[in-house]
Design a protein around this motif. Structure first.
Motif, short mmCIF file in Angstrom:
data_model
loop_
_atom_site.label_atom_id
_atom_site.label_comp_id
_atom_site.label_asym_id
_atom_site.label_seq_id
_atom_site.Cartn_x
_atom_site.Cartn_y
_atom_site.Cartn_z
N SER A 1 0.83 -1.21 0.00
CA SER A 1 0.00 0.00 0.00
C SER A 1 0.86 1.25 0.00
O SER A 1 0.58 2.23 -0.71
CB SER A 1 -0.94 0.00 1.22
N GLU A 2 1.95 1.24 0.79
CA GLU A 2 2.85 2.39 0.83
C GLU A 2 3.55 2.57 -0.51
O GLU A 2 3.71 3.70 -1.00
CB GLU A 2 3.87 2.21 1.96
N LEU A 3 3.96 1.47 -1.13
CA LEU A 3 4.61 1.55 -2.44
C LEU A 3 3.65 2.05 -3.51
O LEU A 3 4.05 2.77 -4.43
CB LEU A 3 5.19 0.19 -2.82
N ALA A 4 2.38 1.67 -3.39
CA ALA A 4 1.38 2.16 -4.34
C ALA A 4 1.17 3.66 -4.16
O ALA A 4 1.04 4.41 -5.15
CB ALA A 4 0.07 1.41 -4.15
N GLU A 5 1.13 4.13 -2.92
CA GLU A 5 0.96 5.56 -2.65
C GLU A 5 2.13 6.36 -3.20
O GLU A 5 1.96 7.52 -3.61
CB GLU A 5 0.82 5.80 -1.14
N LEU A 6 3.31 5.76 -3.21
CA LEU A 6 4.50 6.42 -3.74
C LEU A 6 4.61 6.32 -5.26
O LEU A 6 5.53 6.87 -5.86
CB LEU A 6 5.76 5.82 -3.10
N GLY A 7 3.66 5.61 -5.88
CA GLY A 7 3.67 5.49 -7.32
C GLY A 7 4.63 4.45 -7.86
O GLY A 7 4.93 4.44 -9.06
N LYS A 8 5.11 3.55 -6.99
CA LYS A 8 6.06 2.53 -7.42
C LYS A 8 5.37 1.29 -8.00
O LYS A 8 5.89 0.64 -8.91
CB LYS A 8 6.95 2.10 -6.25
N LEU A 9 4.22 0.93 -7.43
CA LEU A 9 3.48 -0.26 -7.83
C LEU A 9 2.00 0.07 -7.95
O LEU A 9 1.53 1.08 -7.42
CB LEU A 9 3.65 -1.39 -6.80
N ASP A 10 1.26 -0.79 -8.63
CA ASP A 10 -0.20 -0.73 -8.65
C ASP A 10 -0.74 -1.96 -7.92
O ASP A 10 -0.32 -3.09 -8.22
CB ASP A 10 -0.74 -0.73 -10.09
N ARG A 11 -1.64 -1.75 -6.97
CA ARG A 11 -2.22 -2.87 -6.23
C ARG A 11 -3.21 -3.61 -7.11
O ARG A 11 -4.02 -3.02 -7.81
CB ARG A 11 -2.94 -2.38 -4.98
N VAL A 12 -3.17 -4.93 -7.06
CA VAL A 12 -4.16 -5.80 -7.68
C VAL A 12 -4.55 -6.84 -6.65
O VAL A 12 -3.93 -6.96 -5.60
CB VAL A 12 -3.62 -6.48 -8.97
#
Length: 260
Positions: free
Chosen positions: A41-52
């Motif tokens: 979730s933190e990596l998604a907020e930073l724009g590094k990953l997209d959660r699926v």
């Protein structure tokens, strides 16, 4: 925000495999699944990953993520956006639905509409709307893109040019701060441009993840869109431009900007 060593390792694994799964990472790092979910979730907020569902996929600026992962990404949000979009399409309308999981969500919300004529270059949209016996379906022929059921190419464009739609409902892979709609496939971009040119009203359906992504091919400017259906307020620069252009933005039950 700096990344932990584990989060940096997660990104490296995603770069190698294209995606990561919560349970696999928990086993690999010897931590709980809750800890991994927080990391993702933190990596998604930073724009590094997209959660699926069940994990995350690498966010890329030059190639799109896989169809099944796109369909799972923000699925509930896409449904809510689609419900609002479909509510703005009257019975008896002619419309075009293009390639994309967001437009497929709109198709699901049109199953109870009456006397529609829907033209599409998306085989998945056609399959969904078969259930609506009050809907005439026209499939724009072309080269089948097996990865997601899309039809593209000169034949697709030629078919679209024979129509004038009341509404075009389109998606995009990314939306930048300048208000440009972006995609990955150059042939798909040309089809989308033709769709917009043949429509009296253009609707864009895209969730907030598109604000954080990039893609190399430009479809059009948001100034060519009449209504943008999304789930979160736009970045301030983009919101100002939409107001200048008169593009109406509809999200979370609220409306901003002026209608064309």
């Amino acid at each position: 925000m700096s990344l932990s060593f584990r989060q940096s390792d997660i990104i490296e694994i995603a770069k190698q495999n294209g995606r990561v799964m919560v349970e696999d990472l928990a086993l690999q790092f010897g931590v709980t699944v809750q800890t991994i979910r927080r990391d993702l979730s933190e990596l998604a907020e930073l724009g590094k990953l997209d959660r699926v569902h069940g994990g995350a996929v690498l966010r890329s600026g030059v190639s799109n993520i896989g169809y099944e992962d796109r369909r799972a990404l923000n699925a509930e949000i896409k449904t809510r956006i689609a419900q609002v979009c479909a509510a703005n399409i009257p019975d008896g309308a002619s419309l075009f639905l293009n390639i994309g999981t967001s437009t497929e969500a709109v198709a699901h919300q049109l199953l109870n509409h009456k006397d529609l004529m829907v033209v599409t270059n998306n085989m998945n949209v056609a399959r969904i709307l078969v259930e609506n016996t009050n809907c005439q379906i026209v499939v724009a022929g072309g080269v089948l893109r097996r990865s997601d059921g899309g039809l593209i190419g000169n034949l697709t464009n030629s078919t679209i040019e024979q129509f004038k739609f009341d509404y075009a409902v389109i998606g995009c892979s990314a939306l930048d701060a300048d208000g440009d709609l972006l995609d990955f496939d150059f042939q798909e971009v040309r089809v989308s441009q033709t769709i917009i040119a043949q429509a009296r009203h253009s609707f864009l359906v895209a969730d907030h993840s598109k604000f954080q992504r990039s893609a190399p091919a430009r479809i059009a400017s948001m100034s060519e869109v009449d209504v943008f259906f999304t789930d979160q307020p736009l970045p301030s620069r983009l919101a100002r431009k939409c107001k200048e252009w008169g593009t109406r933005v509809v999200y979370s039950g609220r409306t901003t900007g002026d209608s064309h």
